[in-house]
Structures are given as C-alpha cells and as structure tokens.
Design an enzyme around this catalytic site. Sequence first.
Site: not given
Length: 328
Positions: A57, A313
């Site tokens: 992110k 991720s």
Amino acid sequence: MIATELVGLTEIEAAQKRIAGVAVRTGIYKLEGEAASKLPYEVWIKAESEQPIGSFKLRGAFNKVASLDKDALSRGVITYSSGNHAQGVAYAGRELGSKAVIVMPENAPIVKREATLALGAEVVLVGPASKERKEKAEQLEAEHGYTMVPPYDDPYIVAGQATCGAEIVEQAPDVDVVLSPVSGGGLLSGISTAVKLKKPSAKVFGVEPEVAGDATESFAKKELVEWPAEKTVRTIADGLRTQSLGVLNFAHVMEYTDNIFTVSEEEIVAALKVYLNETNLVPEPSGAVTLAGALFHPEKLPAGTKKVVVVLSGGNIDPALKAQLQGS
C-alpha cells in the site's frame, strides 16, 4: 466497459520515479519444500511484506501524496482504511510533512491501528461497513479542507500499485501467470496494467476469499456488483473485506485482467501455515490468498503453465493469529 481514462506506461514510470527511495524494490523468492514439490509449476513469491510498512500500500499512497502541491500538503490528507492503506498514508504524510487523518473500522486489527498511530496519524473509528468509513472521511474532508487519498479508486493509486507489476516482469521475465489479491482492486488493476503493457503474453488473475467474492461476480457479469458488509466481514482476510471494486479499478480489470477466482477460508489458513512453516516470510491472511490459489487451484491456470508469481501483498499479521497458526 466503463468509459474512463486508463493509466498507461507514462503514469507508471512517473510513479516509479516518485516513490524511488521510499517504497523499496521488494524481493522475489522461489517456494521450496513439501507444498511446492506437489505442484505442476514453479511458484515464486513477490514479497511486498518487505515494504517499510509491511505492505504494498505504500506504493500507491506515497505516489498520491507526493503528487500534491504545498498548499494541499499544508492542509493535510485523509483516507479511510482497515489498516495497510492507513499506514501507507500515515507514512507518506510523515515523510512529506503533512497531517494524516485515518478513518478506520472498529474491527480493524489492533496491530494495524497501533502501527498507524505510531506513524503520527490521527485515527477516527467508525462501524465495520466500508461505506461508513468512506462517508465519515468525506465529511471530515469537507469540514477541514483535507485532500482525500482513496484506498484504490484513483489514477495515482493505480499507477503506484502498478510499479509492483512492473518489477515482477523485470525480476521474472519468463513469468507465465501472476496472481494478485483483489479487494477494492487497486493492486490487481495496477499489476494487470503493468504486466500486460510490458509482457502481453503473461496472464494475470485476481484471487479473493469466496465469502467476499464480489469481484469474482463483477468480473463474470461484466458489471459492478456490491456485497453487503455482513457477508464480506466473514473472511479472515481483513484487508479483502471491501464490498465492491472501485469504478476506475474495474475498468482496468476488465481491460487487462484474465480472470478472477476465489479460495476458501480453509485454503487461506493452509497457505498461511505453508508461509510460516516452509518459508522465511511472514504473511497476513490477505496476502496468503494468492498462494492458496496456486496451491489448491492449478486447474484455474492455463495448461502448460511453468512459472507462477504470487503476490504476498502484506505481512502485518496479528501476533495472536501467528502464534496460533505456528502452534497448530
């Protein structure tokens, strides 16, 4: 197809320059061990858990915040997030000298809330539905003049996340299939765009929990659908509880993604255990869905696939869950 302007290589290359020195070029590692030995293809792991905030992110959040002018930075930035995007915006705000306000759901993992606070952000708590945090963030944006940094539905976010896909093609030029987690679609839309523009022959698939399978349904129907929060909150993958894809993200997904499929909660847990027992990488549930897809659903991938890259991720796992999995 939704009529909207798609991000291209120019925007992705600009993002690469903007985030250089802040977001790191994460490693890619071959899966070895018992689980890997049973598969018809090699599995390589793109370890976004190596980012300073433990998640991909940071790429999109920093790209967006760094694009703002001095006046906008002086007023501050705001976002709504269950955790990892919150840390990305908080980190970007701290690095660029801008106040960061984060609207988080009350059920967000404590480890993610504490990490966001530790980065100097102000945290505002609301209910569990993604709509609730978005509406609260928009209210505060209007009241205080903050700049919104959306979690996924924004061209700067897409371009920032696309840098992960660009790196995959550079690090694994012989990749056949890339598996990306999907929730709001920021990462999947970015990775799909970068991979297809740089290596059109490679396939890109999204993977999500079957109990939060709105993206799979949207892709199949070729129209955006929304699932109620009481459904999506059932998954252990707290970062994948978003109720629908973003509009801009859906446009990129329909243009560049080959398919989306789901994995069960049991498969996600099994993949978490493989990470913890057979690698040196620490996963969070949302990051383990892609490995679950590679381990348990080879039938979803094209015949003759030889090299699969799964995107891990993030690695911000709840310590109690990690201890539980390692002890089971």
